[in-house]
Design a protein around this motif. Sequence first.
Motif, short mmCIF file in Angstrom:
data_model
loop_
_atom_site.label_atom_id
_atom_site.label_comp_id
_atom_site.label_asym_id
_atom_site.label_seq_id
_atom_site.Cartn_x
_atom_site.Cartn_y
_atom_site.Cartn_z
N ILE A 31 0.87 -1.19 -0.04
CA ILE A 31 0.02 -0.02 0.09
C ILE A 31 0.95 1.19 -0.05
CG2 ILE A 31 -1.69 1.43 1.13
CD1 ILE A 31 -2.94 -1.32 2.32
N ARG A 32 0.80 2.15 -0.93
CA ARG A 32 1.39 3.25 -1.16
C ARG A 32 1.15 4.19 0.28
NH1 ARG A 32 2.56 6.23 -6.19
NH2 ARG A 32 4.39 7.97 -5.47
N LEU A 33 2.26 4.69 0.63
CA LEU A 33 2.35 5.43 2.06
C LEU A 33 3.32 6.56 2.03
CD1 LEU A 33 0.73 4.61 4.65
CD2 LEU A 33 2.95 3.97 5.52
N ILE A 34 2.74 7.82 2.63
CA ILE A 34 3.46 8.90 2.75
C ILE A 34 3.95 8.92 4.43
CG2 ILE A 34 3.61 11.31 2.41
CD1 ILE A 34 3.73 10.28 -0.33
N VAL A 35 5.15 8.72 4.52
CA VAL A 35 5.65 9.05 5.86
C VAL A 35 6.00 10.61 6.10
CG1 VAL A 35 7.12 8.33 7.66
CG2 VAL A 35 6.23 6.66 6.40
N SER A 36 5.42 11.23 7.00
CA SER A 36 5.91 12.41 7.32
C SER A 36 6.12 12.74 8.67
CB SER A 36 4.60 13.52 7.03
OG SER A 36 4.64 14.85 7.48
N HIS A 37 7.38 13.45 8.79
CA HIS A 37 7.77 13.82 10.32
C HIS A 37 7.95 15.21 10.24
CE1 HIS A 37 10.64 13.12 13.78
NE2 HIS A 37 9.61 13.83 14.28
N MET A 38 7.12 16.12 10.50
CA MET A 38 7.07 17.42 10.46
C MET A 38 7.08 17.83 11.95
SD MET A 38 7.97 18.14 7.40
CE MET A 38 8.10 19.89 7.51
N ILE A 41 5.08 12.34 13.80
CA ILE A 41 4.97 11.49 12.64
C ILE A 41 3.68 11.05 12.26
CG2 ILE A 41 5.38 8.85 12.25
CD1 ILE A 41 8.10 10.25 12.34
N ARG A 42 3.37 11.34 10.96
CA ARG A 42 2.25 11.01 10.50
C ARG A 42 2.18 10.08 9.14
NH1 ARG A 42 -1.08 11.96 14.68
NH2 ARG A 42 -2.95 11.71 13.23
N LEU A 43 1.26 9.12 9.20
CA LEU A 43 0.98 8.28 7.91
C LEU A 43 -0.20 8.55 7.25
CD1 LEU A 43 2.05 5.10 9.91
CD2 LEU A 43 3.59 6.90 8.95
N TYR A 44 0.15 8.60 6.03
CA TYR A 44 -1.16 8.97 4.98
C TYR A 44 -1.18 8.01 3.55
CZ TYR A 44 -0.82 13.50 7.53
OH TYR A 44 -0.99 14.37 8.42
N THR A 45 -2.25 7.44 3.48
CA THR A 45 -2.23 6.78 1.98
C THR A 45 -2.41 7.79 0.89
OG1 THR A 45 -4.86 7.08 2.01
CG2 THR A 45 -3.73 4.96 3.02
N ARG A 46 -2.14 7.46 -0.29
CA ARG A 46 -2.05 8.27 -1.23
C ARG A 46 -3.22 9.27 -1.66
NH1 ARG A 46 -3.78 7.32 -6.54
NH2 ARG A 46 -4.83 5.28 -7.03
N HIS A 47 -4.34 8.77 -0.74
CA HIS A 47 -5.67 9.54 -0.99
C HIS A 47 -5.77 10.61 0.15
CE1 HIS A 47 -6.97 7.45 -4.65
NE2 HIS A 47 -6.78 6.33 -4.00
N GLU A 57 3.85 0.51 15.01
CA GLU A 57 5.42 0.05 14.97
C GLU A 57 6.04 1.20 14.46
OE1 GLU A 57 3.46 -3.14 12.44
OE2 GLU A 57 2.81 -1.45 13.36
N LEU A 58 5.34 1.77 13.08
CA LEU A 58 6.14 2.65 12.25
C LEU A 58 6.42 3.89 12.97
CD1 LEU A 58 4.72 1.81 8.84
CD2 LEU A 58 6.46 0.89 9.75
N VAL A 59 5.54 4.42 13.92
CA VAL A 59 5.46 5.46 14.65
C VAL A 59 6.59 5.43 15.63
CG1 VAL A 59 4.28 7.18 15.95
CG2 VAL A 59 3.18 6.23 14.04
#
Length: 208
Positions: A31-38, A41-47, A57-59
């Motif tokens: 599944i496409r994932l954008i991992v953002s650490h501004m 940590i936030r995880l978003y799908t492409r939508h 665990e990814l956080v």
Amino acid sequence: MFVSPMLLQYSKDNMPFNSAKHIAELKFDGIRLIVSHMDEIRLYTRHNNDVTARFPELVLNAPIPPGTILDGEVIVTDQDGKPDFEGMLSRFQSRRDKTPVTFVAFDIIKHRGIDVNSLPLMRRKGLLEQAFKESDYYKRVQVVRGLTTEYFKIVKQHGLEGIVIKDKDSKYEVDRRSWAWQKVINWTHAEVYISGYRKKRLWMVSVY
């Protein structure tokens, strides 16, 4: 912070090609994932669906520093180490499923708080190498230079999903489908016989 990802085109006739101007990467079945650490940590799908809570665990194990946004694929692997899309879908849809996941990064959108979209791909690859140390939870995709057609044959032999062929000089085109990235899919075919069907829809799966 969400960034709408760059999307791919199908390669002409779904065929690989050799080119000194391009590299190839494995196309992961996940599944496409954008991992953002501004700020966090936030995880978003492409939508732009926030799925941070689905992958704790990814956080908790994120090795990426503040000011970083990565583009990649979250995957589950089978007992042979191959991406398992059905396993990934099960993990994504069920909060009870605790199957381990891995985020495989293939591009970087922000580095140290700076947009790097306008840099050529290979320069961004260099920044991606600097961005984080690999772990069980975070990996970087491997780049193949030259002999893309031979690489695709190997991918097919191992029953993997396919490859992505990318222009070395391409910019990261936010929210666009670009010919700079072309996918070649390892389609599998089978002869089947339909003995009957049911019109009534029993259930529906939503895939992001």
